[in-house]
Design an enzyme around this catalytic site. Structure first.
Site, PDB file in Angstrom:
ATOM      1  N   PRO A 280       0.873  -1.285  -0.052  1.00 37.82           N
ATOM      2  CG  PRO A 280      -0.295  -1.128   2.090  1.00 37.82           C
ATOM      3  CD  PRO A 280       0.743  -2.028   1.195  1.00 37.82           C
ATOM      4  CD  GLU A 281       3.379   3.601  -3.999  1.00 39.28           C
ATOM      5  OE1 GLU A 281       3.625   4.962  -3.712  1.00 39.28           O
ATOM      6  OE2 GLU A 281       3.929   2.833  -5.042  1.00 39.28           O
TER       7      GLU A 281
ATOM      8  CG  HIS B 149      -1.708 -15.652   7.581  1.00 38.45           C
ATOM      9  ND1 HIS B 149      -0.683 -16.282   7.915  1.00 38.45           N
ATOM     10  CD2 HIS B 149      -2.142 -16.117   6.402  1.00 38.45           C
ATOM     11  CE1 HIS B 149      -0.412 -17.240   7.117  1.00 38.45           C
ATOM     12  NE2 HIS B 149      -1.269 -17.241   6.116  1.00 38.45           N
TER      13      HIS B 149
ATOM     14  NE  ARG C 250       5.145 -11.571   0.826  1.00 38.73           N
ATOM     15  CZ  ARG C 250       5.998 -11.264  -0.002  1.00 38.73           C
ATOM     16  NH1 ARG C 250       5.636 -10.533  -0.800  1.00 38.73           N
ATOM     17  NH2 ARG C 250       7.301 -11.382  -0.121  1.00 38.73           N
TER      18      ARG C 250
ATOM     19  NE  ARG D 127      19.172  14.858  -0.253  1.00 34.83           N
ATOM     20  CZ  ARG D 127      19.724  14.365   0.799  1.00 34.83           C
ATOM     21  NH1 ARG D 127      20.200  12.948   0.552  1.00 34.83           N
ATOM     22  NH2 ARG D 127      19.544  14.461   2.069  1.00 34.83           N
TER      23      ARG D 127
END
Ligand code: ZN
Length: 270
Positions: A2-3, A99, A118, A151
């Site tokens: 998920p973002e 889970h 996971r 950078r």
């Protein structure tokens, strides 16, 4: 994985459903990985606490908790969903799926469950949580420009660096670089202020569009109400290797930068 927009969607969904509810009791599973704080500390902070607010910070979900007996010590429950984690509000008779690592029994009679096949997700408690980096939806242009000054890393890597911006992931980094016309491999320090201004606007735009659609996850996962999947934002470059650019028809290229796939149009992005 998920973002930011998915996490925002999930946090808003949870806020609607559990704000004001009281956590009566907590059950935690035996698997160690999901617990970033000791089980006893999590249980102590959560039990008998009222959920005052649920919000997103970077890619973390923060539950602000209040407990009259423990005042003035504030407490927060922090959930990171990792790759496959989900938080589900359900009735107690709902089958406990494999889970399941945490079950919170709420005073309203419902349960809040954390499920993560996971086990990259993390549960912790904190007195005053602060994620690293700056919130991409709140950062102003001057601070945004300053992040990249000097950078030498590719701009793509800098966008994914959680110490600079919190919560920007692979999809939205690629999509915002396309909209700003910047190649992902460009050194961050070589990008002009005008181009960074375009990127600043594009990043906010793409995140806000995705939030408006309810996130655009490509993986299987579940929102706070147990609904699977989200609307998919129309990706312009992400995952479109070899397909024609939506602007100029040039085939989209894919390169690997710092171990992550990056997609871009070689003509529209310089
Ligand atoms: Zn193009």
């Amino acid at each position: 994985m998920p973002e930011l927009p998915e996490v925002e969607t999930i946090a808003r969904g949870l806020a609607k459903r559990v704000t004001g509810d009281v956590i009566e009791s907590v059950w935690l599973g035996k698997k160690k990985e999901p617990l970033k704080s000791p089980a006893a500390a999590i249980a102590a902070a959560l039990e008998k606490s009222r959920i005052v607010n649920v919000r997103r910070m970077g890619k973390h979900i923060v539950f602000d908790l209040e407990n009259a007996a423990r005042r003035p010590t504030p407490a927060q429950w922090i959930v990171h969903l990792g790759m496959t984690g989900s938080l589900r509000v359900c009735e107690p008779q709902t089958e406990i799926v494999k889970h399941t690592h945490a079950i919170l029994t709420l005073a309203s009679g419902r349960e809040l469950r954390f499920v993560d096949p996971r086990r990259f997700g993390r549960l912790s408690v904190s007195a005053e949580f602060d994620a690293t980096g700056i919130e991409p939806l709140e950062i102003d242009l001057d601070r945004f420009v300053a992040l990249f000054r000097g950078r030498k890393t590719p701009i793509k890597s800098a966008l994914l660096n959680q110490n600079l911006l919190r919560g920007v992931g692979n999809i939205y980094a690629d999509e915002s670089l396309f909209r700003a016309g910047i190649r992902p491999r460009r050194r961050a320090a070589s990008i002009t202020r005008d181009q960074l201004a375009s990127l600043h606007a594009a990043l906010k735009e793409v995140l806000q569009e995705a939030i408006a659609l309810g996130g655009s996850s490509v993986s299987d996962y579940v929102d706070a109400e147990g609904n699977e999947g989200f609307f998919q934002l129309q990706h312009r470059v992400y995952g479109r290797e070899g397909e024609p650019c939506l602007v100029c028809k040039t085939p989209i290229k894919r390169v690997v930068i710092a171990g992550r796939s990056s997609h871009y149009c070689p003509k529209c992005q310089r």
